[in-house]
Write a protein that holds these residues in place. Structure first.
Motif, short mmCIF file in Angstrom:
data_model
loop_
_atom_site.label_atom_id
_atom_site.label_comp_id
_atom_site.label_asym_id
_atom_site.label_seq_id
_atom_site.Cartn_x
_atom_site.Cartn_y
_atom_site.Cartn_z
N ALA A 209 41.57 52.93 43.03
CA ALA A 209 42.14 54.19 43.50
C ALA A 209 41.97 55.28 42.45
N ARG A 212 38.29 56.31 42.35
CA ARG A 212 38.05 57.14 43.53
C ARG A 212 38.34 58.62 43.24
N VAL A 250 40.85 44.57 49.58
CA VAL A 250 42.09 44.20 48.90
C VAL A 250 42.80 45.45 48.39
N MET A 259 46.75 41.47 54.05
CA MET A 259 45.67 41.31 53.10
C MET A 259 44.67 40.26 53.56
N MET A 261 41.31 38.03 52.15
CA MET A 261 40.95 37.65 50.79
C MET A 261 39.66 36.86 50.71
N THR A 264 39.38 33.27 44.81
CA THR A 264 39.58 34.01 43.57
C THR A 264 38.85 33.41 42.38
N SER B 157 42.67 29.97 34.38
CA SER B 157 42.56 31.42 34.58
C SER B 157 43.97 31.99 34.71
N MET B 160 45.91 30.88 37.78
CA MET B 160 46.35 29.48 37.73
C MET B 160 47.54 29.33 36.80
N ASP B 187 43.94 40.35 38.21
CA ASP B 187 43.00 41.14 39.00
C ASP B 187 43.54 41.38 40.40
N THR B 189 42.31 40.90 43.33
CA THR B 189 42.11 39.81 44.30
C THR B 189 43.11 38.68 44.04
N VAL B 190 43.35 38.38 42.76
CA VAL B 190 44.27 37.32 42.40
C VAL B 190 45.71 37.75 42.69
N ALA B 192 46.77 39.63 45.02
CA ALA B 192 47.07 39.45 46.43
C ALA B 192 47.44 38.00 46.73
N GLU B 193 46.73 37.08 46.10
CA GLU B 193 47.02 35.66 46.34
C GLU B 193 48.41 35.26 45.85
N VAL B 195 51.02 37.16 45.35
CA VAL B 195 52.07 37.78 46.17
C VAL B 195 52.25 37.01 47.48
N ASN B 196 51.14 36.65 48.12
CA ASN B 196 51.23 35.87 49.35
C ASN B 196 51.88 34.52 49.11
N HIS B 214 56.16 48.04 38.39
CA HIS B 214 55.99 49.48 38.26
C HIS B 214 55.08 49.97 39.38
N GLY B 217 52.88 50.54 45.25
CA GLY B 217 52.01 50.08 46.32
C GLY B 217 52.22 48.60 46.61
N GLN B 221 54.51 45.43 50.12
CA GLN B 221 54.17 44.17 50.77
C GLN B 221 55.21 43.10 50.57
N PRO B 260 47.60 57.48 42.92
CA PRO B 260 46.25 57.79 43.38
C PRO B 260 45.95 57.01 44.66
N ILE B 262 43.27 55.58 47.60
CA ILE B 262 41.86 55.21 47.68
C ILE B 262 41.22 55.87 48.89
#
Lengths: 316, 325
Positions: A209, A212, A250, A259, A261, A264, B157, B160, B187, B189-190, B192-193, B195-196, B214, B217, B221, B260, B262
């Motif tokens: 973001a 962007r 994402v 989401m 996915m 990862t 990682s 994990m 990251d 992508t991670v 999101a995982e 949080v789910n 903080h 956004g 969720q 910001p 997207i």
């Protein structure tokens, strides 16, 4: 063309398997070709470990290049431009790049002295002018770094980079450590400086973001290679490479709720998958464990699709 | 559905004492949490959100709680001594932190560390305890629990590692999980995982989560209710969707505006002028007034009260009340 990076490679020695065996190579940057025009912002995005920072550092010779060339303007001799200070770099944590026992005014005047930018008697005037440029009060030049807040420190980092009248600034995650309210101030400042002085940026960030908002073009890095590059609005509205698609879905869906996915498991640059580095995670190449043969065996080239848009994928 | 109150914090005050001055880090924070509910605590760095969480379970040292109550299932945790609070901490109330690497022991395999947490509960031993570790690793969707048991933190990682931390926190089947910026170092992508994963586990186990971040956004969720903190105080509280759609407090408004986006590009990003104040020089009156766009003269004098403006919605600003129908 301001900066031209051709087939840049940076390998680091990794672990040795046996005592006297050759160390394995970690291919942090594996053949990257990018260019930046005057006054342009190129956003560089990717997950952590993709080689974003290494690319920035390799351009200014902070890490040794294994191969490839970097040309800046019409300088042919790399040593000459890398000492000219025309390319500057700003880092994520400004406190780490400022000497805690030196007033910030002194820190900036050192740069002016080293590069002999202005005559000695004008140094303090120039420092004050630089402070005004980054919207800090000139009265603060006798303060020490710890007396500033995070946003102010980043402004000082920018002022120091501006001291040598650079034409390109490499911004490595410059707003990542800042609070959102301050982050916006710094982005606005960078944009204004670009308009006023025509500085080009290589803007490295993991936050799509933010990129962007500032970048004219975006390059997406995956495991040391560019997978897609193109104009910001085009990449955002219609990402072509499956990795870019996943990355942006994402990021944008974090604004709307649900989401989708991809797996990862980020590819390991010490032992990247054969063929397209992304194929084990790719929703197109990976059909429940069966991979499309071309994706799993042949390196995709970065091909031009339309008007400056380049994608490295067999399936597009 | 009847809501059962799990946690009741009232008038919590945590101060740090330096150079003979007592600095308010958490100043008069009050909130309730129901069983199985997710509450988000948002704010910029230094606003006191982590200190609030630490104060709940008696980990605020070297700061001191100088007032207020933390009532958890009928017991006031603030009044408990060191020994008795351990009956809650790590058992009924668990916590996960931002950087799992600093919370994990680098020279101990992950399985052993989780095993320690399981044994701490004092219920299982030997093979049963080991079995429970594997169960926990399965619960956090660790791909290969048996391998995971043997691996060391540096081999994993970030995602994990965070799973290992979550497994450890779940060892005591907590009623309340405090998650302090659990995805900030990861990251997208991670993130999101994870949080789910937290959401799924919450549905399975029915625990409450206090989610500190903080990142506004992200909060959208996860949480049912959010609280916005600024300079040690909660300045707005209410159901997540309503607050994000129509924020009342000028700070919340400004904070949302400067995120910001997207999906659209702005020539000049809206920002909040000035800096976040530090505890040693909080402005008088309303702490946000020097940066506020609607501040009037009185704002620098009168401390605003935290008042309920409509059903389950509270704001600390006297000038927004009339705008609510």
């Amino acid at each position: 063309m301001l900066l031209n990076v051709r087939d840049l490679k940076t390998y680091f020695p990794g672990r040795k398997q046996y005592l006297f065996s050759k160390p394995e190579q970690i291919k942090a940057i594996d053949g990257v070709t990018i260019s930046i025009e005057e006054g342009e912002t190129l956003g560089l995005v990717g997950e952590s470990g993709s080689g974003k920072s290494t690319l920035g550092k390799a351009i200014v010779n902070l890490v040794t290049k294994t191969g490839g060339t970097v040309t800046f303007k019409d300088f042919t001799d790399e040593k000459r431009w890398s000492n000219s200070g025309k390319i500057q770099m700003i880092f994520q944590d400004p406190l780490a790049s400022l000497n805690p026992r030196m007033t910030v005014g002194n820190a900036i005047s050192e740069v002016l002295k080293y590069h002999r930018i202005v005559p000695k008697y004008k140094i303090m005037l120039r420092v004050k002018a630089l402070f005004r440029m980054v919207e800090l009060s000139p009265d603060l030049i006798f303060n020490y770094p710890h007396q500033f807040s995070g946003g102010q420190r980043q402004r000082i980092g920018i002022a120091r980079a501006l001291a040598v009248n650079p034409e390109l600034i490499i911004c490595d995650e410059v707003v990542s450590a800042l609070d959102v309210s301050v982050q916006a101030q710094i982005i606005n400042l960078l944009k204004r400086l670009q308009v006023d002085q025509g500085i080009a940026y290589l803007f490295i960030s993991h936050d799509l973001a933010v990129v962007r908002q500032i970048a004219h073009r975006i390059a997406v890095l995956y495991c040391g290679r560019i997978v897609e590059i193109g104009r910001t609005d085009e990449i955002i509205s219609s990402p072509m490479h499956p990795y870019t698609q996943a990355l942006f879905s994402v990021a944008s869906e974090s604004n709307s709720g649900s989401m989708s996915m991809i797996s990862t498991e980020v590819a390991n640059p010490a032992n990247p998958p054969d063929g397209c580095h992304f194929h084990p995670r790719c929703p197109i190449a990976n059909n429940s464990g069966n991979f499309i043969e071309a994706c799993a065996s042949i390196d995709p080239d970065l091909n031009e699709k339309s008007g400056g848009r380049m994608v490295a994928c067999h399936q597009i | 559905m009847k809501q059962i109150i799990l946690l009741q914090v009232s008038g919590l005050k945590t101060h740090i004492i330096t150079n003979g001055k007592s600095l308010p880090i958490v100043d008069d924070v009050s909130f309730d949490m129901n069983k199985g509910e997710t509450v988000g605590l948002v704010g910029e760095s230094g606003c006191g959100k982590s200190m609030t969480a630490l104060s709940l379970i008696g980990l605020q040292k070297p700061a001191k709680i100088i007032g207020g109550k933390v009532i958890f299932n009928g017991t006031d945790l603030v009044s408990l001594d060191k020994k008795s609070i351990r009956e809650y901490r790590g058992k009924k109330i668990a916590m996960i932190f931002q950087e799992p690497m600093t919370s994990l022991n680098p020279v101990m395999s992950c399985g052993k560390q989780i095993l320690e947490a399981v044994k701490m509960q004092g219920e299982l031993n030997g093979a049963h305890a080991k079995q429970r570790v594997i169960e926990l690793l399965n619960l956090v969707k660790y791909p290969d629990p048996k391998m995971g048991y043997k691996s060391y933190p540096h081999e994993l990682s970030g995602g994990m590692r965070q799973r290992v931390m979550i497994a450890m926190a779940l060892a005591g089947k907590p009623d309340l999980l405090i998650a302090d910026e659990p995805t900030t170092a990861l990251d997208v992508t991670v993130q999101a995982e994870i949080v789910n994963l937290l959401k799924k586990i919450q549905q399975q186990l029915g625990m409450a989560i206090l989610f500190i971040t903080h990142d506004i956004g992200l909060i959208k969720q996860v949480s049912d209710k959010i609280m916005v903190m600024y300079a040690g105080q909660i300045i707005e509280e209410g159901p997540t969707e309503i607050i994000l759609k129509s924020p009342l407090h000028p700070y919340t408004k400004a904070l949302l505006a400067c995120l910001p986006r997207i999906d659209e590009k702005m020539e000049i990003l809206p920002s909040i002028p000035g800096n976040v104040p530090t505890p040693d020089n909080y402005p008088s009156g309303c702490r946000f007034h020097p940066r506020c766009s609607i501040a009037v003269e009185g704002c620098s004098v009168d401390e605003p009260e935290f008042v309920e403006v409509s059903d389950s919605r509270k704001v600390r600003c006297p000038y927004v009340h009339h705008s609510v129908a």
